[in-house]
Design a protein around this motif. Structure first.
Motif, PDB file in Angstrom:
ATOM      1  N   VAL A   1       0.828  -1.211   0.000  1.00 45.49           N
ATOM      2  CA  VAL A   1       0.000   0.000   0.000  1.00 45.49           C
ATOM      3  C   VAL A   1       0.859   1.255   0.000  1.00 45.49           C
ATOM      4  O   VAL A   1       0.560   2.237  -0.680  1.00 45.49           O
ATOM      5  N   GLU A   2       1.951   1.233   0.757  1.00 52.95           N
ATOM      6  CA  GLU A   2       2.801   2.422   0.885  1.00 52.95           C
ATOM      7  C   GLU A   2       3.821   2.551  -0.239  1.00 52.95           C
ATOM      8  O   GLU A   2       4.659   3.441  -0.223  1.00 52.95           O
ATOM      9  N   GLY A   3       3.764   1.673  -1.233  1.00 57.02           N
ATOM     10  CA  GLY A   3       4.592   1.845  -2.421  1.00 57.02           C
ATOM     11  C   GLY A   3       5.804   0.957  -2.525  1.00 57.02           C
ATOM     12  O   GLY A   3       6.610   1.128  -3.443  1.00 57.02           O
ATOM     13  N   ILE A   4       5.970  -0.006  -1.611  1.00 56.11           N
ATOM     14  CA  ILE A   4       7.077  -0.962  -1.711  1.00 56.11           C
ATOM     15  C   ILE A   4       6.630  -2.081  -2.641  1.00 56.11           C
ATOM     16  O   ILE A   4       5.847  -2.951  -2.253  1.00 56.11           O
ATOM     17  N   ALA A   5       7.124  -2.070  -3.865  1.00 54.53           N
ATOM     18  CA  ALA A   5       6.656  -3.038  -4.856  1.00 54.53           C
ATOM     19  C   ALA A   5       7.311  -4.399  -4.689  1.00 54.53           C
ATOM     20  O   ALA A   5       6.678  -5.431  -4.895  1.00 54.53           O
ATOM     21  N   ASN A   6       8.587  -4.414  -4.340  1.00 56.82           N
ATOM     22  CA  ASN A   6       9.329  -5.667  -4.276  1.00 56.82           C
ATOM     23  C   ASN A   6       9.317  -6.239  -2.864  1.00 56.82           C
ATOM     24  O   ASN A   6      10.282  -6.110  -2.107  1.00 56.82           O
ATOM     25  N   VAL A   7       8.211  -6.837  -2.504  1.00 53.10           N
ATOM     26  CA  VAL A   7       8.073  -7.454  -1.189  1.00 53.10           C
ATOM     27  C   VAL A   7       7.471  -8.841  -1.371  1.00 53.10           C
ATOM     28  O   VAL A   7       6.559  -9.029  -2.178  1.00 53.10           O
ATOM     29  N   ALA A   8       8.033  -9.803  -0.672  1.00 51.86           N
ATOM     30  CA  ALA A   8       7.581 -11.186  -0.791  1.00 51.86           C
ATOM     31  C   ALA A   8       7.578 -11.837   0.579  1.00 51.86           C
ATOM     32  O   ALA A   8       8.199 -11.342   1.528  1.00 51.86           O
ATOM     33  N   ILE A   9       6.892 -12.957   0.679  1.00 48.42           N
ATOM     34  CA  ILE A   9       6.839 -13.753   1.904  1.00 48.42           C
ATOM     35  C   ILE A   9       7.621 -15.041   1.674  1.00 48.42           C
ATOM     36  O   ILE A   9       7.484 -15.676   0.618  1.00 48.42           O
ATOM     37  N   LEU A  10       8.445 -15.408   2.635  1.00 49.04           N
ATOM     38  CA  LEU A  10       9.156 -16.680   2.557  1.00 49.04           C
ATOM     39  C   LEU A  10       8.166 -17.806   2.802  1.00 49.04           C
ATOM     40  O   LEU A  10       7.589 -17.916   3.898  1.00 49.04           O
ATOM     41  N   ASN A  11       7.963 -18.634   1.813  1.00 49.22           N
ATOM     42  CA  ASN A  11       6.996 -19.724   1.921  1.00 49.22           C
ATOM     43  C   ASN A  11       7.439 -20.709   3.008  1.00 49.22           C
ATOM     44  O   ASN A  11       8.506 -21.293   2.928  1.00 49.22           O
ATOM     45  N   GLY A  12       6.613 -20.866   4.026  1.00 47.88           N
ATOM     46  CA  GLY A  12       6.939 -21.757   5.129  1.00 47.88           C
ATOM     47  C   GLY A  12       7.625 -21.092   6.295  1.00 47.88           C
ATOM     48  O   GLY A  12       7.773 -21.702   7.356  1.00 47.88           O
ATOM     49  N   GLY A  13       8.045 -19.837   6.130  1.00 41.64           N
ATOM     50  CA  GLY A  13       8.624 -19.081   7.226  1.00 41.64           C
ATOM     51  C   GLY A  13       9.920 -19.655   7.767  1.00 41.64           C
ATOM     52  O   GLY A  13      10.649 -20.401   7.099  1.00 41.64           O
ATOM     53  N   GLN A  14      10.204 -19.301   9.023  1.00 44.26           N
ATOM     54  CA  GLN A  14      11.432 -19.733   9.679  1.00 44.26           C
ATOM     55  C   GLN A  14      11.512 -21.254   9.791  1.00 44.26           C
ATOM     56  O   GLN A  14      12.598 -21.840   9.701  1.00 44.26           O
ATOM     57  N   VAL A  15      10.378 -21.906   9.952  1.00 41.66           N
ATOM     58  CA  VAL A  15      10.363 -23.363  10.055  1.00 41.66           C
ATOM     59  C   VAL A  15      10.903 -23.994   8.775  1.00 41.66           C
ATOM     60  O   VAL A  15      11.746 -24.904   8.804  1.00 41.66           O
ATOM     61  N   ALA A  16      10.428 -23.508   7.614  1.00 41.54           N
ATOM     62  CA  ALA A  16      10.895 -24.042   6.336  1.00 41.54           C
ATOM     63  C   ALA A  16      12.362 -23.704   6.100  1.00 41.54           C
ATOM     64  O   ALA A  16      13.108 -24.506   5.532  1.00 41.54           O
ATOM     65  N   TRP A  17      12.775 -22.502   6.531  1.00 44.85           N
ATOM     66  CA  TRP A  17      14.177 -22.104   6.373  1.00 44.85           C
ATOM     67  C   TRP A  17      15.093 -23.068   7.122  1.00 44.85           C
ATOM     68  O   TRP A  17      16.072 -23.574   6.564  1.00 44.85           O
ATOM     69  N   ALA A  18      14.784 -23.349   8.369  1.00 44.44           N
ATOM     70  CA  ALA A  18      15.615 -24.252   9.163  1.00 44.44           C
ATOM     71  C   ALA A  18      15.568 -25.670   8.613  1.00 44.44           C
ATOM     72  O   ALA A  18      16.596 -26.367   8.561  1.00 44.44           O
ATOM     73  N   ALA A  19      14.395 -26.119   8.179  1.00 45.78           N
ATOM     74  CA  ALA A  19      14.253 -27.476   7.671  1.00 45.78           C
ATOM     75  C   ALA A  19      15.001 -27.694   6.369  1.00 45.78           C
ATOM     76  O   ALA A  19      15.367 -28.825   6.030  1.00 45.78           O
ATOM     77  N   SER A  20      15.263 -26.604   5.639  1.00 48.95           N
ATOM     78  CA  SER A  20      15.956 -26.728   4.353  1.00 48.95           C
ATOM     79  C   SER A  20      17.460 -26.932   4.509  1.00 48.95           C
ATOM     80  O   SER A  20      18.159 -27.170   3.523  1.00 48.95           O
ATOM     81  N   GLY A  21      17.946 -26.823   5.747  1.00 45.73           N
ATOM     82  CA  GLY A  21      19.377 -26.954   5.982  1.00 45.73           C
ATOM     83  C   GLY A  21      20.141 -25.652   5.820  1.00 45.73           C
ATOM     84  O   GLY A  21      21.381 -25.644   5.872  1.00 45.73           O
ATOM     85  N   ALA A  22      19.428 -24.554   5.637  1.00 42.79           N
ATOM     86  CA  ALA A  22      20.064 -23.249   5.500  1.00 42.79           C
ATOM     87  C   ALA A  22      20.647 -22.815   6.847  1.00 42.79           C
ATOM     88  O   ALA A  22      20.201 -23.271   7.906  1.00 42.79           O
ATOM     89  N   PRO A  23      21.641 -21.925   6.833  1.00 43.76           N
ATOM     90  CA  PRO A  23      22.242 -21.486   8.101  1.00 43.76           C
ATOM     91  C   PRO A  23      21.251 -20.724   8.966  1.00 43.76           C
ATOM     92  O   PRO A  23      20.390 -19.996   8.462  1.00 43.76           O
ATOM     93  N   VAL A  24      21.347 -20.922  10.259  1.00 42.92           N
ATOM     94  CA  VAL A  24      20.476 -20.256  11.230  1.00 42.92           C
ATOM     95  C   VAL A  24      21.353 -19.460  12.191  1.00 42.92           C
ATOM     96  O   VAL A  24      22.311 -19.992  12.745  1.00 42.92           O
TER      97      VAL A  24
END
Length: 268
Positions: A117-140
């Motif tokens: 709404v405030e004009g930030i066009a490039n914004v996305a949501i990480l699918n699965g959030g922090q849980v998916a990030w950790a489960a993928s083996g990515a660094p925490v």
């Protein structure tokens, strides 16, 4: 109420842990890990996306209240909040749902919409959030939240992403947009009332799509939008009387004179 008359154009709404890992060090990337309240900071400290900033939706100024009802902050206030997290007009923002509570995800989607709404066009949501990030083996990363480096931000409101009361009233006859009531089914039907509502009522045009997952028998209360043959000739908003203890979704819909194609109930 959700106003679905305009499309959101910009970056994809969802990104994967693989995508975020590949772009984690890109210039201009801002990762914001979102919790419902600031009291959840210890959860952030126990593990988060490296470089992410922490925010508690309820406490950090993402919304305000007007006459006791949640509302958008003023342009000056929201500019201070957005810039305070290091978000500028050209930032690529990725929102990460930190926890697993329904409030955490609701806060994430609300901030997503607010940034658009405030004009930030490039914004996305990480699918699965922090849980998916950790489960993928990515660094925490571990540790308490750190203050982001502020950025200059001036709101540039995107047209068509908000609606006025006049817009909604007009659509009850024009049907140029899709009105979706995101309250729980019980509030939509008048079985209960939100603490910020003055009475049991709703406009009779919208469909209901609860913000929580639809599961039987909850799905029975989700009524599709009426067909064109059943559209009401004029805007109607009426208070709802308490139902009888034996009321079912179908007979309660009949008693309030609504229209539900699934229940074959027409307006009285």
């Amino acid at each position: 109420m959700v106003w679905a008359g305009a499309a959101l154009a910009a970056s994809p709404a969802l990104v994967t842990p693989v995508w975020l890992r590949a772009h984690l060090h890109d210039p201009g990337l801002v990762v914001l890990e979102i919790y419902d309240t600031s009291a959840q900071a210890p959860d952030f400290a126990a593990g988060h996306v490296p470089g992410a900033a922490f925010t508690g939706f309820v406490n950090d100024g993402w919304r305000t209240t007007v006459n006791g009802v949640p509302a958008m902050p003023s342009p000056a206030a929201i500019a201070k909040v957005i810039g305070g997290f290091g978000i500028g007009p050209d930032s690529q923002v990725v929102l990460v749902t930190g926890g697993t509570a329904r409030g955490d995800f609701s806060a994430t989607t609300r901030i997503f919409w607010g940034l658009r709404v405030e004009g930030i066009a490039n914004v996305a949501i990480l699918n699965g959030g922090q849980v998916a990030w950790a489960a993928s083996g990515a660094p925490v990363a571990l540790g308490a939240p750190k203050a982001p480096r502020p950025a200059a931000f001036t709101p540039q409101p995107a047209p068509g992403l908000t609606a006025t009361l006049a817009d909604v009233r007009a659509d009850l006859t024009s049907h140029t947009a899709i009105l979706v009531d995101a309250r729980p089914p019980a509030q939509f039907e008048g079985l209960s009332v939100s603490p910020v509502s003055r009475r049991r009522a709703r406009c009779l045009a919208p469909s209901t799509c609860p913000s929580r997952p639809l599961k039987p028998p909850m799905a029975k209360a989700c009524c599709p939008r009426p067909s064109s043959a059943r559209r009401w000739p004029r805007p109607v908003c009426r208070p709802l009387a308490p139902p009888s203890p034996s009321a079912t979704p179908a007979c309660w819909a009949r008693s309030i004179g609504s229209c539900c194609a699934r229940c074959s109930v027409t307006r009285a």
